[in-house]
Design a protein around this motif. Structure first.
Motif, PDB file in Angstrom:
ATOM      1  N   GLU A   1       0.826  -1.207   0.000  1.00 25.61           N
ATOM      2  CA  GLU A   1       0.000   0.000   0.000  1.00 25.61           C
ATOM      3  C   GLU A   1       0.862   1.260   0.000  1.00 25.61           C
ATOM      4  OE1 GLU A   1      -3.358   0.389  -0.375  1.00 25.61           O
ATOM      5  OE2 GLU A   1      -3.207  -1.746  -0.861  1.00 25.61           O
ATOM      6  N   ARG A   2       1.910   1.258   0.808  1.00 29.11           N
ATOM      7  CA  ARG A   2       2.793   2.427   0.830  1.00 29.11           C
ATOM      8  C   ARG A   2       3.471   2.627  -0.517  1.00 29.11           C
ATOM      9  NH1 ARG A   2       5.786   2.817   6.661  1.00 29.11           N
ATOM     10  NH2 ARG A   2       3.889   3.197   7.828  1.00 29.11           N
ATOM     11  N   LYS A   3       3.865   1.523  -1.129  1.00 28.75           N
ATOM     12  CA  LYS A   3       4.494   1.609  -2.448  1.00 28.75           C
ATOM     13  C   LYS A   3       3.526   2.248  -3.438  1.00 28.75           C
ATOM     14  CE  LYS A   3       4.837  -2.022  -5.032  1.00 28.75           C
ATOM     15  NZ  LYS A   3       5.168  -3.327  -5.605  1.00 28.75           N
ATOM     16  N   LYS A   4       2.291   1.855  -3.346  1.00 28.00           N
ATOM     17  CA  LYS A   4       1.276   2.387  -4.254  1.00 28.00           C
ATOM     18  C   LYS A   4       1.137   3.900  -4.092  1.00 28.00           C
ATOM     19  CE  LYS A   4      -3.663   2.037  -5.154  1.00 28.00           C
ATOM     20  NZ  LYS A   4      -4.905   1.391  -4.732  1.00 28.00           N
ATOM     21  N   PHE A   5       1.054   4.362  -2.852  1.00 24.80           N
ATOM     22  CA  PHE A   5       0.813   5.785  -2.617  1.00 24.80           C
ATOM     23  C   PHE A   5       2.070   6.625  -2.689  1.00 24.80           C
ATOM     24  CE2 PHE A   5      -3.010   3.974  -0.635  1.00 24.80           C
ATOM     25  CZ  PHE A   5      -3.954   4.657  -1.372  1.00 24.80           C
ATOM     26  N   GLU A   6       3.202   6.067  -2.313  1.00 31.28           N
ATOM     27  CA  GLU A   6       4.422   6.865  -2.281  1.00 31.28           C
ATOM     28  C   GLU A   6       5.214   6.821  -3.584  1.00 31.28           C
ATOM     29  OE1 GLU A   6       6.779   5.829   1.115  1.00 31.28           O
ATOM     30  OE2 GLU A   6       5.149   6.231   2.506  1.00 31.28           O
ATOM     31  N   PHE A   7       4.990   5.796  -4.399  1.00 30.57           N
ATOM     32  CA  PHE A   7       5.800   5.688  -5.608  1.00 30.57           C
ATOM     33  C   PHE A   7       4.971   5.580  -6.877  1.00 30.57           C
ATOM     34  CE2 PHE A   7       8.324   3.193  -8.685  1.00 30.57           C
ATOM     35  CZ  PHE A   7       9.273   4.145  -8.941  1.00 30.57           C
ATOM     36  N   VAL A   8       4.019   4.674  -6.920  1.00 34.66           N
ATOM     37  CA  VAL A   8       3.281   4.430  -8.159  1.00 34.66           C
ATOM     38  C   VAL A   8       2.466   5.653  -8.569  1.00 34.66           C
ATOM     39  CG1 VAL A   8       1.509   2.996  -9.247  1.00 34.66           C
ATOM     40  CG2 VAL A   8       3.244   1.937  -7.800  1.00 34.66           C
ATOM     41  N   GLU A   9       1.802   6.286  -7.620  1.00 31.48           N
ATOM     42  CA  GLU A   9       1.011   7.464  -7.976  1.00 31.48           C
ATOM     43  C   GLU A   9       1.868   8.620  -8.472  1.00 31.48           C
ATOM     44  OE1 GLU A   9      -1.788   8.363  -4.893  1.00 31.48           O
ATOM     45  OE2 GLU A   9      -2.977   6.602  -5.339  1.00 31.48           O
ATOM     46  N   PRO A  10       2.996   8.961  -7.810  1.00 33.37           N
ATOM     47  CA  PRO A  10       3.845  10.017  -8.382  1.00 33.37           C
ATOM     48  C   PRO A  10       4.380   9.666  -9.771  1.00 33.37           C
ATOM     49  CG  PRO A  10       4.414   9.691  -6.084  1.00 33.37           C
ATOM     50  CD  PRO A  10       3.449   8.605  -6.461  1.00 33.37           C
ATOM     51  N   VAL A  11       4.704   8.402 -10.001  1.00 42.04           N
ATOM     52  CA  VAL A  11       5.163   7.984 -11.336  1.00 42.04           C
ATOM     53  C   VAL A  11       4.048   8.198 -12.348  1.00 42.04           C
ATOM     54  CG1 VAL A  11       5.821   5.993 -12.747  1.00 42.04           C
ATOM     55  CG2 VAL A  11       6.917   6.370 -10.547  1.00 42.04           C
ATOM     56  N   SER A  12       2.837   7.848 -11.966  1.00 40.76           N
ATOM     57  CA  SER A  12       1.699   8.045 -12.867  1.00 40.76           C
ATOM     58  C   SER A  12       1.499   9.523 -13.189  1.00 40.76           C
ATOM     59  CB  SER A  12       0.426   7.482 -12.235  1.00 40.76           C
ATOM     60  OG  SER A  12       0.552   6.110 -12.021  1.00 40.76           O
ATOM     61  N   ILE A  13       1.665  10.361 -12.180  1.00 40.73           N
ATOM     62  CA  ILE A  13       1.498  11.809 -12.398  1.00 40.73           C
ATOM     63  C   ILE A  13       2.563  12.332 -13.348  1.00 40.73           C
ATOM     64  CG2 ILE A  13       1.675  14.057 -11.262  1.00 40.73           C
ATOM     65  CD1 ILE A  13       0.350  12.685  -8.801  1.00 40.73           C
ATOM     66  N   VAL A  14       3.829  11.947 -13.109  1.00 42.93           N
ATOM     67  CA  VAL A  14       4.921  12.408 -13.981  1.00 42.93           C
ATOM     68  C   VAL A  14       4.734  11.858 -15.390  1.00 42.93           C
ATOM     69  CG1 VAL A  14       7.397  12.230 -14.409  1.00 42.93           C
ATOM     70  CG2 VAL A  14       6.565  12.757 -12.117  1.00 42.93           C
ATOM     71  N   ALA A  15       4.340  10.597 -15.495  1.00 44.74           N
ATOM     72  CA  ALA A  15       4.125  10.007 -16.819  1.00 44.74           C
ATOM     73  C   ALA A  15       2.969  10.707 -17.532  1.00 44.74           C
ATOM     74  CB  ALA A  15       3.854   8.512 -16.692  1.00 44.74           C
ATOM     75  N   GLY A  16       1.921  11.020 -16.794  1.00 47.94           N
ATOM     76  CA  GLY A  16       0.782  11.728 -17.385  1.00 47.94           C
ATOM     77  C   GLY A  16       1.168  13.112 -17.869  1.00 47.94           C
ATOM     78  N   CYS A  17       1.951  13.811 -17.056  1.00 45.13           N
ATOM     79  CA  CYS A  17       2.411  15.150 -17.457  1.00 45.13           C
ATOM     80  C   CYS A  17       3.311  15.055 -18.688  1.00 45.13           C
ATOM     81  CB  CYS A  17       3.160  15.816 -16.318  1.00 45.13           C
ATOM     82  SG  CYS A  17       2.099  16.292 -14.948  1.00 45.13           S
ATOM     83  N   SER A  18       4.199  14.076 -18.685  1.00 48.30           N
ATOM     84  CA  SER A  18       5.094  13.904 -19.829  1.00 48.30           C
ATOM     85  C   SER A  18       4.312  13.559 -21.087  1.00 48.30           C
ATOM     86  CB  SER A  18       6.120  12.804 -19.542  1.00 48.30           C
ATOM     87  OG  SER A  18       6.932  13.168 -18.466  1.00 48.30           O
ATOM     88  N   ALA A  19       3.325  12.676 -20.944  1.00 43.71           N
ATOM     89  CA  ALA A  19       2.515  12.296 -22.102  1.00 43.71           C
ATOM     90  C   ALA A  19       1.730  13.503 -22.606  1.00 43.71           C
ATOM     91  CB  ALA A  19       1.569  11.159 -21.737  1.00 43.71           C
ATOM     92  N   GLY A  20       1.208  14.308 -21.677  1.00 44.28           N
ATOM     93  CA  GLY A  20       0.480  15.516 -22.082  1.00 44.28           C
ATOM     94  C   GLY A  20       1.382  16.498 -22.783  1.00 44.28           C
ATOM     95  N   PHE A  21       2.589  16.663 -22.273  1.00 40.00           N
ATOM     96  CA  PHE A  21       3.561  17.554 -22.890  1.00 40.00           C
ATOM     97  C   PHE A  21       3.909  17.063 -24.293  1.00 40.00           C
ATOM     98  CE2 PHE A  21       8.025  18.582 -23.773  1.00 40.00           C
ATOM     99  CZ  PHE A  21       7.935  19.968 -23.782  1.00 40.00           C
ATOM    100  N   LEU A  22       4.144  15.759 -24.431  1.00 36.34           N
ATOM    101  CA  LEU A  22       4.480  15.209 -25.741  1.00 36.34           C
ATOM    102  C   LEU A  22       3.307  15.335 -26.699  1.00 36.34           C
ATOM    103  CD1 LEU A  22       6.514  12.043 -24.734  1.00 36.34           C
ATOM    104  CD2 LEU A  22       7.394  14.180 -25.692  1.00 36.34           C
ATOM    105  N   TRP A  23       2.087  15.149 -26.194  1.00 41.32           N
ATOM    106  CA  TRP A  23       0.915  15.265 -27.038  1.00 41.32           C
ATOM    107  C   TRP A  23       0.787  16.700 -27.548  1.00 41.32           C
ATOM    108  CZ3 TRP A  23      -3.689  18.032 -26.637  1.00 41.32           C
ATOM    109  CH2 TRP A  23      -4.682  17.663 -27.560  1.00 41.32           C
ATOM    110  N   CYS A  24       0.975  17.667 -26.642  1.00 40.07           N
ATOM    111  CA  CYS A  24       0.900  19.075 -27.049  1.00 40.07           C
ATOM    112  C   CYS A  24       2.001  19.406 -28.047  1.00 40.07           C
ATOM    113  CB  CYS A  24       1.030  19.993 -25.830  1.00 40.07           C
ATOM    114  SG  CYS A  24      -0.403  19.939 -24.747  1.00 40.07           S
ATOM    115  N   ASP A  25       3.194  18.922 -27.803  1.00 42.24           N
ATOM    116  CA  ASP A  25       4.325  19.173 -28.682  1.00 42.24           C
ATOM    117  C   ASP A  25       4.057  18.585 -30.065  1.00 42.24           C
ATOM    118  OD1 ASP A  25       6.864  20.238 -29.164  1.00 42.24           O
ATOM    119  OD2 ASP A  25       7.778  18.256 -28.927  1.00 42.24           O
ATOM    120  N   THR A  26       3.468  17.396 -30.130  1.00 35.66           N
ATOM    121  CA  THR A  26       3.149  16.760 -31.409  1.00 35.66           C
ATOM    122  C   THR A  26       2.093  17.563 -32.150  1.00 35.66           C
ATOM    123  OG1 THR A  26       3.612  14.607 -30.441  1.00 35.66           O
ATOM    124  CG2 THR A  26       2.397  14.602 -32.482  1.00 35.66           C
TER     125      THR A  26
END
Length: 120
Positions: free
Chosen positions: A87-112
């Motif tokens: 559970e801690r792994k999920k909240f402390e690591f997986v969610e921040p990774v998802s946020i960064v990946a989402g931001c990166s994907a959004g940035f790449l989508w806008c750039d494209t």
């Protein structure tokens, strides 16, 4: 962006590894030690001769039952610790990774899209 990724992902992951996984390793060592002890006691109990006195056999039965209860409690503690880490792994690591990946994907989508619009 690189500093943000380090602060968001790398440092929490290192902290998680040092603090949380270290505690689980100790629990695993304790669990493994008790598992070996439990199996050794059961093996000794199974090898007892039926010709022994009833009092000796009853005493051995009580000892095995007490050990079984202790092992059961220790097993539950270990499982709870593993679930807590998941559970801690999920909240402390997986969610921040998802946020960064989402931001990166959004940035790449806008750039494209900017790139695609510039050719029309």
């Amino acid at each position: 962006m690189a500093l943000s990724v380090t602060e968001t992902l790398i440092k929490p992951l290192e902290k998680f590894r040092k603090e949380q996984l270290g505690a689980v390793k100790e629990e695993k060592k304790k669990f493994d030690k008790e598992t070996e002890k439990n199996y050794t006691l059961i093996d000794k109990h199974l090898n007892l001769s039926a010709k022994k006195k009833d009092s000796h056999l009853q005493e051995a039965d009580v000892q095995v039952e007490q050990n079984r209860q202790h092992f059961y409690e220790l097993s539950l503690e270990y499982v709870c610790k593993l679930q807590e880490i998941q559970e801690r792994k999920k909240f402390e690591f997986v969610e921040p990774v998802s946020i960064v990946a989402g931001c990166s994907a959004g940035f790449l989508w806008c750039d494209t899209n900017v790139f695609c619009f510039s050719f029309h």
